[in-house]
Design an enzyme around this catalytic site. Structure first.
Site, PDB file in Angstrom:
ATOM      1  CG  ASN A 160      19.257  62.083 172.509  1.00 41.17           C
ATOM      2  OD1 ASN A 160      19.552  60.930 172.224  1.00 41.17           O
ATOM      3  ND2 ASN A 160      18.066  62.593 172.234  1.00 41.17           N
ATOM      4  CB  CYS A 215      20.345  55.058 170.752  1.00 37.81           C
ATOM      5  SG  CYS A 215      19.224  53.656 170.999  1.00 37.81           S
ATOM      6  CG  HIS A 251      16.640  56.901 172.651  1.00 40.06           C
ATOM      7  ND1 HIS A 251      17.430  56.598 171.564  1.00 40.06           N
ATOM      8  CD2 HIS A 251      16.975  58.182 173.005  1.00 40.06           C
ATOM      9  CE1 HIS A 251      18.191  57.653 171.256  1.00 40.06           C
ATOM     10  NE2 HIS A 251      17.936  58.607 172.126  1.00 40.06           N
ATOM     11  CD  GLN A 295      20.758  57.415 167.271  1.00 40.81           C
ATOM     12  OE1 GLN A 295      20.867  57.654 168.469  1.00 40.81           O
ATOM     13  NE2 GLN A 295      19.925  56.493 166.788  1.00 40.81           N
TER      14      GLN A 295
END
Length: 352
Positions: free
Chosen positions: A314, A158, A294, A152
């Site tokens: 992630n 996110c 997140h 990102q």
């Protein structure tokens, strides 16, 4: 040797005197020797090697010295944590020249607010019952439902990456095709409740995809790492659709595992702890809160050497963690789970 390099070495020696004095003893750090941490020349060489590895450059010597001080402080934290923990470990990744406050401002972007009711209550079928037998382990990566790790960058997007990972997963499960989808479209166009690089929420994004009739492919609407102009009808290209979304019952790990046994999920976590910045491997069971900040994706679960975990995808690039993934401890005894992972899980639905 250039004058700037000589000046940097001299300044580094002066600024590092206290650091070396405090660390004049034996060390153990993943990938580096004790001498790397106790000898000023080796410490500076370690920093220079790190700069080269990650293609880092600074405009001024002052900035370089400033980043060197942050690098040293982060190295100290990494070393101390690795000596104190056994289930997971930290390493010098590309974020080693960022203070933790800088890192949080750049890479966290989940926004939970009251502008719109988030909870899309799940039907009874999504709740776990004691008589149900769940698989001992699930890994959607091995089933072809998880696309490559993305980055990102310094955009707080996110939430878009979490959304896309879940939609890519259910689309592959239903159609057999793993199609990479566009986070940029969500950042540019889903602006009723989400805020682009300034954060958002996955359920809002699922609702947007349903309302607009689908989401474009990554190749047709590529990621910019910044907010752009909305082009919902870009080249009238093909889109991937979903029929709706549901929320996993909050603070119910067994229901989360039941949902995860069927497909990848969007989940929210508290990633504000310093260890997240440098996580390198193992089953994470470190200190973290439950203030969700997140958005990530749960893509499986399993056990290793007596430690149960959830596999989390992630969006900080493949150099972070275990090639972009983190294994987070489950069965913690806390309803909210490790770092609040059980608090706000959701998933898209799709029919053929």
């Amino acid at each position: 040797m250039s004058p700037n390099k000589l000046l940097f070495l001299a300044a580094g020696f002066f600024l590092s005197s206290l650091f070396i004095g405090a660390y004049a003893r034996d060390f153990s750090i993943v990938g580096y020797t004790p001498e790397d941490l106790t000898c000023i020349d080796k410490l500076i060489n370690l920093f220079e090697s790190w700069l080269e590895k990650h293609s880092k450059k600074y405009e001024t010597l002052e900035e370089k010295l400033h980043r060197f001080e942050i690098f040293k402080d982060n190295l100290k934290h990494i070393d101390e944590k690795n000596k104190a923990t056994t289930n997971y470990w930290l390493g010098l990744n590309e974020f080693a020249d960022l203070s933790h406050d800088e890192f949080k401002k750049m890479y966290l972007g989940l926004k939970v607010d009251d502008k719109m009711p988030r909870r899309n209550e799940s039907p009874e079928e999504f709740k776990y019952r004691e008589f149900e037998a769940l698989p001992k382990s699930v890994d959607w990566r091995k089933k072809g439902a998880v696309a490559a790790i993305k980055n990102q960058g310094s955009c707080g997007s996110c939430w878009a990456f979490s959304t896309v990972a879940a939609v890519e997963g259910i689309n592959q499960i239903v159609t057999g095709n793993l199609t990479e989808l566009s986070e940029q479209e969500l950042i540019d166009c889903d602006t009723s409740y989400n805020n682009g690089c300034n954060g958002g929420l996955m359920d809002y994004a699922f609702a947007y995809i349903v309302s607009k009739g689908g989401l474009h492919k990554e190749e047709d609407y590529p990621y910019l790492m910044e907010e752009g102009t909305c082009e919902e009808n870009r080249e009238e290209s093909e889109v991937v659709t979903i029929t709706g979304y549901n929320d996993v019952p909050a603070n119910d790990e067994q229901s989360l595992l039941k949902a995860l046994a069927h497909q990848p999920l969007s989940v929210a976590i508290d990633a504000s702890g310093r260890d997240f910045q440098f996580y390198s491997g193992g089953v994470f069971d470190g200190h973290c809160g439950t203030d969700l900040d997140h958005g990530v994706a749960a893509v499986g679960y399993g056990s290793s050497k007596g430690s149960d975990y959830i596999i989390v995808k992630n969006s900080w690039g493949p150099k972070w963690g275990e090639k972009g993934f983190i294994r987070m401890k489950r069965n913690t005894g806390k309803p909210s789970g490790m770092c609040g992972i059980n608090k706000m899980a959701s998933f898209p639905t799709k029919t053929v």
